[in-house]
Scaffold this active site. Structure first.
Site, short mmCIF file in Angstrom:
data_model
loop_
_atom_site.label_atom_id
_atom_site.label_comp_id
_atom_site.label_asym_id
_atom_site.label_seq_id
_atom_site.Cartn_x
_atom_site.Cartn_y
_atom_site.Cartn_z
N VAL A 118 50.92 38.43 -60.96
CA VAL A 118 49.79 37.50 -60.92
C VAL A 118 49.47 37.04 -59.49
O VAL A 118 50.27 37.25 -58.58
CB VAL A 118 50.02 36.28 -61.85
CG1 VAL A 118 50.21 36.73 -63.27
CG2 VAL A 118 51.24 35.46 -61.39
N GLU A 119 48.33 36.42 -59.33
CA GLU A 119 47.84 35.92 -58.02
C GLU A 119 47.89 37.01 -56.95
O GLU A 119 48.30 36.78 -55.82
CB GLU A 119 48.63 34.68 -57.59
CG GLU A 119 48.35 33.50 -58.50
CD GLU A 119 48.71 32.15 -57.92
OE1 GLU A 119 49.06 32.08 -56.74
OE2 GLU A 119 48.61 31.16 -58.66
N GLY A 120 47.49 38.21 -57.33
CA GLY A 120 47.50 39.34 -56.39
C GLY A 120 48.76 40.15 -56.61
O GLY A 120 49.84 39.74 -56.17
#
Ligand SMILES: Cc1cc2nc3c(=O)[nH]c(=O)nc-3n(C[C@H](O)[C@H](O)[C@H](O)COP(=O)(O)OP(=O)(O)OC[C@H]3O[C@@H](n4cnc5c(N)ncnc54)[C@H](O)[C@@H]3O)c2cc1C
Length: 808
Positions: free
Chosen positions: A497-499
């Site tokens: 997540v988040e990249g």
């Protein structure tokens, strides 16, 4: 001799970054002096000096330089630069540059870093951690939540809302807690050490989503209405960017909004008709307020001339007709709320766009500008919490658990894993606090947030893998006694997540860093893209020639530092000055290598992810080592912490040198690779792991109570109850250590044939009877054995537990 002096002067000027005119004068004199000594004819000498003088004049007189050099170079640069899409440009220009800029200078100003105030919580923040966060942690039974309830209990949801956990970033004037990034992160650290499900649930509303976006871009009406409701948990937010076709390439989303006329509450208005399909949305299934990213089109030109307005963000109450929400994904069994949602012909008014109609089409810029803050906080905190938990629990376990009649932590193989657990956790905490402090100073760290997100989650992965290895079956068998299984299961979530990490490492950290954090590259690119031809040529001229001077100077510094091991470099004094010299030297080698790679490969470097990934690792490790030194200073240079600093910095230097070696080995232009290697590592590259002796010192820190161990694991939830697994293992450690002295006496007596006994109880009785130990000492051994037995026990369940629906 004259050659040595002149070359020395020229190198010295380059080393100290002398101004171009001074360097040019020196060059003319040098050419003249060398020509004179080597008795060239007067004509030839005058010719040589004349030509050098002309070159010096062209370089120093701006009108000449602009016309003769800059203009052709400008054209060349324009052709070389990869075309940037709007989304790429917005991502590159978003956020701020901080310590990454210093690392890209090749000569970081360490004093500036060390002078930064020590990150600290306010009294109110500390009181929240000691009060509601402790209380919340003691309410959480993670085994029950994950295995049976598949949700947080209703009383926990209530508590989260009432105590404003969902409003940590919302200022008090809107009813939120108005916490600093450091405090927000400290809350997640503590929760993550107790329950990943609870940590994620508290983390998401405070990360990139409706509240963060409203704070920066919301209209007064939007802020006045939503922020108090979000702070009190009257609205549960989620933020939906990802869909089936748009994961890492989020900007490619097919979700569409069309500006049109429609009817709302019986009135005809201009609004947006939306169709979307999103997935993986955290808190989505229970959200009442959906932050939605979509592409906005205005085919009938109801808003203006442009048809394709671009990515836009809106807030949509989930009860709006056409919205479907509520089903759930099962992300590796972690039961935080996560699921898909979609909308079919959902009609919304324009003032549901975050920031109102004038923000239509600005969504990508808004996201990129805000991304750095949340990315700096959430996953680094979660990773640090998991790392600290592993340190506390596994360090103690390694002393308590015995095989081959000794604590497993005394075996060198296990010690190696323990050293990594301790060292990497020390690094995690250092990077977490340094990055949060930057956010609290108002930075929106574009590159550092990517560095810290990627490296924190990767180090968490390493730490938990090691901890699982050390704990063996007791880490594997799930149940209420198991502390590590759930964080271990959740690792890939943090990684993705988040990249997602592969992309973050290979595309963002260096790709964005080389442009954003470099002193000149972004300025050159902006100059080339500027439509005002005169201004663009002047800006390009200024930055390009400054860049050339910078590269020459960095090359000279890299070479001299390479030859001297950085020993001539001036850095702040103290126990870590040698580490700082090494890091400075590696920073100049990095900048020269990065500059050369960009020059030789141009736009192709973007596709050469294996190369850019290695450069990303170098930059990352420079940052992590900086954070470690800063943390040590902030702690007041405690001597007993020095092994942790030495181990982590040695490990970072090893990773940096390995990345350099692999980079040079694989760089496609072989002569350039060879030359670069020669300049940056003239004495060769010999990456070395931290010494075994150091590893032993670091591992030992985990296996006995001490102030260093307490500091290393500070901020996690430490239950005092010995029926809690962490409380049990902590108390058992003290008992086991107390018994070790007595056991030594017993072993000595046994060796001297003074003691026999078929069982442990017989042996103890004989030892007391024979005066080898006192009855109190015998009791201490019995207590330690009982505590050990409890710690090494693993859970088992009746075979039909799951068929019955669980132990409710
Ligand atoms: C539990 C969970 C919670 C989430 N919460 C939210 C949320 O609340 N809101 C939201 O909008 N999204 C959310 N997401 C989505 C998350 O951000 C995406 O999963 C992530 O962006 C990756 O997309 P993907 O899973 O489709 O993988 P893909 O994009 O298919 O990527 C697969 C792999 O390819 C790699 N890759 C892709 N492109 C490149 C490249 N150019 N170079 C190198 N490697 C590349 C990636 O690194 C990854 O390893 C969540 C996801 C999960 C699993």
């Amino acid at each position: 001799m004259i050659i040595i002096i002149t070359v020395g002067v020229l190198l010295g000027l380059a080393y100290f970054r002398a101004r171009m005119w001074l360097w040019s004068v020196a060059l003319v004199i040098a050419v003249g002096a060398i020509g004179y000594v080597f008795c060239v004819s007067t004509g030839a000498l005058l010719g040589l000096v004349g030509a050098t003088t002309v070159l010096a004049l062209v370089l120093n007189l701006r009108p000449l330089r602009l016309n003769l050099l800059t203009r052709p170079l400008f054209g060349l640069f324009q052709r070389m630069l990869p075309p940037l899409s709007d989304t790429e440009r917005e991502a590159l220009e978003a956020g701020t540059v901080g310590w990454d800029g210093e690392l890209f200078s090749g000569d970081p100003n360490w004093q500036k870093l060390l002078d930064l105030p020590k990150p600290a919580l306010t009294d109110a923040e500390q009181a929240f951690l000691d009060g509601p966060v402790e209380e919340l942690c003691s309410m959480l039974d993670d085994w029950q939540i994950v295995e049976f309830d598949k949700d947080l209990p209703p009383k926990v949801w209530r508590f989260l809302k009432e105590e404003r956990f969902f409003g940590m970033i919302i200022p008090p004037e809107y009813g939120g807690l108005g916490f600093s990034a450091l405090a927000h992160s400290a809350v997640i650290v503590k929760l993550a050490s107790r329950s990943i499900t609870a940590a994620v649930t508290a983390m998401v509303p405070n990360s990139l989503g409706p509240a963060e976006l409203l704070l920066h871009y919301g209209t007064d009406t939007q802020k006045g209405y939503y922020l108090p409701r979000l702070a009190k948990g009257e609205e549960i937010p989620c933020f939906a960017l990802t869909g089936p076709e748009a994961g890492s390439d989020a900007a490619a989303m097919p979700d569409r909004g069309v500006v049109c006329k429609g009817t709302l509450d019986g009135e005809e208005i201009v609004g947006i008709r939306l169709n979307w399909e999103k997935r993986y949305i955290t808190l989505g299934p229970v959200a009442t307020l959906l932050g939605l990213a979509f592409k906005l089109y205005d085919p009938d030109h109801l808003l203006g001339d442009r048809e394709d307005l671009g990515i836009t963000l809106a807030l949509i109450p989930t009860g709006t007709p056409g919205v479907t929400i509520g089903s759930r994904h099962v992300p590796l069994d972690m039961p935080f709320m996560n699921g898909p949602n979609w909308g079919r012909d959902v009609f919304i008014p324009l003032d549901w766009i975050i920031g109102g109609a004038e923000r239509a089409g600005q969504g990508w810029r808004m996201l990129m500008e805000s991304l750095g803050v949340g990315r700096s906080i959430s996953l680094p905190a979660l990773s640090t919490g998991a790392g600290k938990l592993a340190c506390r629990a596994t360090g103690a376990y390694a002393r308590i658990r015995r095989q081959f009649r000794i604590p497993i932590g005394q075996m060198e193989g296990v010690e190696e894993a323990l050293a990594r657990i301790a060292g990497l956790t020390y690094q995690l905490e250092a990077a977490r606090s340094l990055t949060c402090a930057a956010v609290d100073r108002g930075e929106k760290p574009a590159v550092l947030s990517a560095i810290v997100k990627y490296n924190a989650t990767e180090r968490m992965r390493q730490v938990l893998n090691d901890a699982m290895d050390v704990q063996g079956g007791s880490g594997i068998c799930l149940g209420p006694r198991n502390l590590l299984g759930r964080p271990y299961q959740a690792i890939p979530i943090g990684i993705t997540v988040e990249g997602a990490n592969i992309l973050t490492r290979t595309l963002i950290v260096f790709g964005q860093g080389a442009i954003r954090s470099h002193p000149y590259v972004l300025k050159e690119m902006q100059a080339v893209g500027n439509p005002d031809r005169v201004a663009s040529l002047r800006a390009f001229d200024e930055n390009f020639f400054a860049h050339v001077g910078f590269t020459i100077s960095t090359g000279v510094r890299a070479l001299i530092s390479g030859l001297t091991g950085g020993r001539l470099l001036t850095v702040p004094g103290g126990p870590n000055s040698r580490i700082l010299q090494r890091l400075t030297r590696l920073s100049s080698a990095f900048v020269l290598t990065a500059d050369t790679a960009m020059l030789v490969l141009g736009g192709n470097l973007k596709r050469k992810e294996k190369l850019s990934g290695r450069l990303a690792d170098i930059l990352s490790n420079l940052y992590l080592a900086s954070a470690v030194v800063k943390q040590f200073e902030d702690h007041g240079r405690p001597e007993e912490e020095q092994p942790l600093v030495d181990w982590t910095c040695a490990e970072s230097v090893r990773m940096i040198e390995t990345s350099f070696a692999e980079f040079f080995r694989n760089f496609p232009n072989r002569p350039v690779a060879w030359l670069l290697r020669l300049v940056t590592f003239p004495l060769g590259i010999r990456p070395a792991a931290p010494a075994d002796r150091l590893g032993h010192q670091v591992a030992t820190l985990l296996m006995a109570p001490s102030s260093t161990r307490d500091r290393l694991t500070e901020g996690i939830f430490m239950p005092q109850d010995e029926n809690e697994p962490l409380g049990r293992i902590d108390a058992a450690l003290v008992k086991v250590i107390a018994a070790e002295v007595v056991e030594k006496k017993l072993r000595t007596a046994q060796r001297h044939q003074q003691l026999t006994g078929a069982t442990e109880a017989d042996l103890l009785a004989a030892a007391v009877a024979g005066g080898v130990i006192t009855s109190q000492e015998a009791k201490a051994v019995e207590q330690a054995n009982a505590a050990r037995t409890e710690v090494i026990r693993v859970d088992d369940f009746p075979a039909d537990t799951w068929r019955q629906g669980g132990d409710q």
